[in-house]
Write an enzyme that holds these catalytic residues in place. Structure first.
Site, PDB file in Angstrom:
ATOM      1  N   GLU A 152       7.789  25.208  50.566  1.00  0.00           N
ATOM      2  CA  GLU A 152       7.564  26.042  48.806  1.00  0.00           C
ATOM      3  C   GLU A 152       6.961  25.074  48.294  1.00  0.00           C
ATOM      4  OE1 GLU A 152      10.447  27.920  47.000  1.00  0.00           O
ATOM      5  OE2 GLU A 152      11.047  28.408  49.460  1.00  0.00           O
ATOM      6  N   GLU A 257      12.391  32.656  57.840  1.00  0.00           N
ATOM      7  CA  GLU A 257      13.450  33.764  56.570  1.00  0.00           C
ATOM      8  C   GLU A 257      12.922  34.891  56.777  1.00  0.00           C
ATOM      9  OE1 GLU A 257      12.792  31.121  53.524  1.00  0.00           O
ATOM     10  OE2 GLU A 257      13.232  29.645  53.838  1.00  0.00           O
TER      11      GLU A 257
HETATM   12  O1  G3I Z   1      27.639  28.159  45.265  1.00  0.00           O
HETATM   13  C1  G3I Z   1      27.529  28.883  43.752  1.00  0.00           C
HETATM   14  C2  G3I Z   1      29.201  29.297  43.292  1.00  0.00           C
HETATM   15  O2  G3I Z   1      30.503  28.217  42.794  1.00  0.00           O
HETATM   16  C3  G3I Z   1      28.659  29.675  41.963  1.00  0.00           C
HETATM   17  O3  G3I Z   1      29.816  30.471  41.419  1.00  0.00           O
HETATM   18  C4  G3I Z   1      27.534  30.988  41.740  1.00  0.00           C
HETATM   19  C5  G3I Z   1      27.393  31.429  40.499  1.00  0.00           C
HETATM   20  O4  G3I Z   1      26.540  31.271  40.030  1.00  0.00           O
HETATM   21  O5  G3I Z   1      26.040  30.043  42.560  1.00  0.00           O
HETATM   22  C6  G3I Z   1      26.375  29.616  44.084  1.00  0.00           C
HETATM   23  O6  G3I Z   1      25.243  29.064  44.214  1.00  0.00           O
HETATM   24  C7  G3I Z   1      24.084  30.477  44.289  1.00  0.00           C
HETATM   25  C8  G3I Z   1      23.822  30.034  46.034  1.00  0.00           C
HETATM   26  O7  G3I Z   1      22.658  31.116  46.276  1.00  0.00           O
HETATM   27  C9  G3I Z   1      24.969  30.558  47.136  1.00  0.00           C
HETATM   28  O8  G3I Z   1      25.679  31.460  46.626  1.00  0.00           O
HETATM   29  C10 G3I Z   1      23.620  29.685  43.813  1.00  0.00           C
HETATM   30  O9  G3I Z   1      23.189  30.282  41.912  1.00  0.00           O
HETATM   31  C11 G3I Z   1      22.113  31.066  44.530  1.00  0.00           C
HETATM   32  O10 G3I Z   1      21.255  30.613  43.420  1.00  0.00           O
HETATM   33  C12 G3I Z   1      21.461  30.505  45.253  1.00  0.00           C
HETATM   34  O11 G3I Z   1      20.369  31.689  46.043  1.00  0.00           O
HETATM   35  C13 G3I Z   1      19.973  30.602  47.138  1.00  0.00           C
HETATM   36  C14 G3I Z   1      18.670  30.657  46.851  1.00  0.00           C
HETATM   37  O12 G3I Z   1      18.207  30.479  48.182  1.00  0.00           O
HETATM   38  C15 G3I Z   1      18.620  29.593  45.327  1.00  0.00           C
HETATM   39  O13 G3I Z   1      18.551  28.255  46.439  1.00  0.00           O
HETATM   40  C16 G3I Z   1      20.176  32.309  48.057  1.00  0.00           C
HETATM   41  O14 G3I Z   1      21.162  32.910  48.409  1.00  0.00           O
HETATM   42  C17 G3I Z   1      19.157  31.880  49.369  1.00  0.00           C
HETATM   43  O15 G3I Z   1      18.943  32.831  50.086  1.00  0.00           O
HETATM   44  C18 G3I Z   1      18.252  31.542  49.274  1.00  0.00           C
HETATM   45  O16 G3I Z   1      16.960  31.269  49.822  1.00  0.00           O
HETATM   46  C19 G3I Z   1      15.892  30.511  49.797  1.00  0.00           C
HETATM   47  C20 G3I Z   1      15.427  29.628  50.642  1.00  0.00           C
HETATM   48  O17 G3I Z   1      16.207  28.477  50.193  1.00  0.00           O
HETATM   49  C21 G3I Z   1      13.769  29.764  51.004  1.00  0.00           C
HETATM   50  N1  G3I Z   1      13.077  30.201  50.554  1.00  0.00           N
HETATM   51  C22 G3I Z   1      13.168  31.216  50.082  1.00  0.00           C
HETATM   52  C23 G3I Z   1      14.700  31.642  49.772  1.00  0.00           C
HETATM   53  C24 G3I Z   1      14.875  32.737  48.503  1.00  0.00           C
HETATM   54  O18 G3I Z   1      15.232  32.183  47.498  1.00  0.00           O
END
Ligand code: G3I
Length: 365
Positions: A152, A257
């Site tokens: 991205e 994805e």
């Molecule tokens: O692991 C922590 C946990 O310890 C904490 O309690 C919780 C609450 O804050 O957060 C958890 O981390 C979260 C993580 O997912 C694991 O569940 C993050 O806050 C959350 O932002 C993260 O979201 C992910 C997002 O990327 C950002 O990294 C989504 O699951 C994931 O599906 C999404 O995937 C992205 C691809 O990597 C790149 N392309 C876009 C796609 C969708 O955004």
């Protein structure tokens, strides 16, 4: 006697056809995968494991290999979840994609600041980028098929996204990242990955990037079209045009994805910019008790339309990965509006394959 033999043969054929999975059929043409969470990997529910292993021959860790997760401090890595994901794949004869080495979101928090909280110099960031990529890619050398090296990095208008990597290092960070990854594992495939890749301006920018990296002697094997799709976007002709354009640059194309957002958008938009968030409103969550008949029909038609394109372009495509295992696992239950019930994937909340998969499989027989 012949009638009996014919009957048995037809029965065998019928049984064989109905029992065939995406892994056994689509998996013959290109990798068919799913993003897996650590919850999926550690789950003791046999339905979860069979849903993953029966239907897919490839996995990508949804979050545990991202910068902030795997490299939380400059001198500390957190390998356990990534190790478990790679072992899960090897135990189940599945291919692993590493996701992702350079991304402005979920980047290691410490990456861009020095001990006094000031922005680091170009030289310091290059050195940190080198060590991050070398240690992460090097740890899984020979075990991970390919890496989303940069994720991205362009705006929808084709301009460079002004990330900290771009602002501090300049556009050379692409070449540096790809070269560092190649040095760490010369046999690993290397990818550029992005969303909204049907937009002509972004498509052209990525084609320029691929040609530029190749001209500089970098290895780049494929472009990832994330394919966070909706019921009315992207335009299928634009989507197909992007597949052809990327393939014409001399790389494979991957749908990295794939999901289909079945819920109303707070404002009409595409993409997957994780920074977008909106307040919950029940009008935005119409299917709490399941899709209506018409919504289910739309879901089936839309997924079939995309897989018809993948079947048509199967020689240009090397992987199609669903962004999650089941509807319950989808990030789209919480983005861009928290607390919703989405139906974006091909496996339902009971980890059963949805009926449309039977029709998708027929496209590849
Ligand atoms: O692991 C922590 C946990 O310890 C904490 O309690 C919780 C609450 O804050 O957060 C958890 O981390 C979260 C993580 O997912 C694991 O569940 C993050 O806050 C959350 O932002 C993260 O979201 C992910 C997002 O990327 C950002 O990294 C989504 O699951 C994931 O599906 C999404 O995937 C992205 C691809 O990597 C790149 N392309 C876009 C796609 C969708 O955004």
């Amino acid at each position: 006697m012949n009638k009996i033999i014919l009957g048995v043969a037809c029965l065998a054929l019928t049984v064989n056809v109905s029992a065939q999975t995406m892994r056994e059929t689509i998996g013959k043409h290109f990798l068919i995968g799913a993003a897996v969470s650590t919850r999926n990997i550690y789950s003791q529910d046999p339905k979860v494991k069979s849903a993953i292993v029966n239907n897919f021959n490839a996995i990508v860790p949804e979050n545990c290999m991202k910068g902030e997760a795997i490299h939380p401090e400059e001198n500390r890595y957190s390998w356990d979840d990534a190790d478990a994901t790679v072992k899960y794949a090897e135990d189940n004869h599945m291919t692993v994609t590493g996701h992702c080495l350079v991304w402005h979101s979920q980047a290691p928090r410490w990456m861009f600041k020095d001990s006094e909280g000031k922005t680091v110099t170009r030289e310091v960031l290059i050195d940190r980028l080198y060590h991050h990529i070398t240690n992460v890619v090097g740890r899984y050398k020979g075990r991970i098929k390919g890496w989303d090296v940069v994720n991205e990095a362009f705006e929808d208008d084709g301009s460079y996204r002004k990330t900290q990597y771009y602002n501090i290092i300049g556009p050379e960070y692409f070449e540096l990242a790809f070269k560092f990854a190649h040095e760490a594992d010369p046999n690993a495939e290397l990818y550029y990955n992005d969303y909204s890749m049907s937009k002509p301006a972004k498509r052209d920018a990525v084609c320029r990037l691929v040609r530029d990296l190749k001209a500089k002697g970098c290895r780049i094997d494929a472009v990832g079209m994330q394919s966070h799709n909706g019921t009315d976007y992207p335009n299928l002709n634009d989507y197909e045009a992007s597949i052809d354009s990327f393939a014409a640059c001399g790389v494979k194309v991957m749908m990295t994805e794939l999901d289909i957002n079945m819920l109303p958008s707070p404002q009409h938009f595409g993409g997957a910019d994780i920074s977008q968030r909106f307040k919950y409103d029940k009008t935005l969550n119409p299917y709490v008790n399941g899709l209506t008949k018409s919504a289910q029909k739309l879901f089936n038609e839309r997924y079939l339309a995309f897989f018809k394109i993948y079947a048509k372009h199967k020689d240009q495509i090397s992987r199609v990965t669903l962004w999650g295992v089941s509807d319950a696992d989808s990030w789209l239950n919480g983005w861009p509006v928290p607390g919703r019930t989405n139906y974006s994937l091909l496996i339902d909340r009971q980890y059963n394959v949805k009926p449309v998969v039977k029709d998708i499989i027929k496209l590849f027989k």
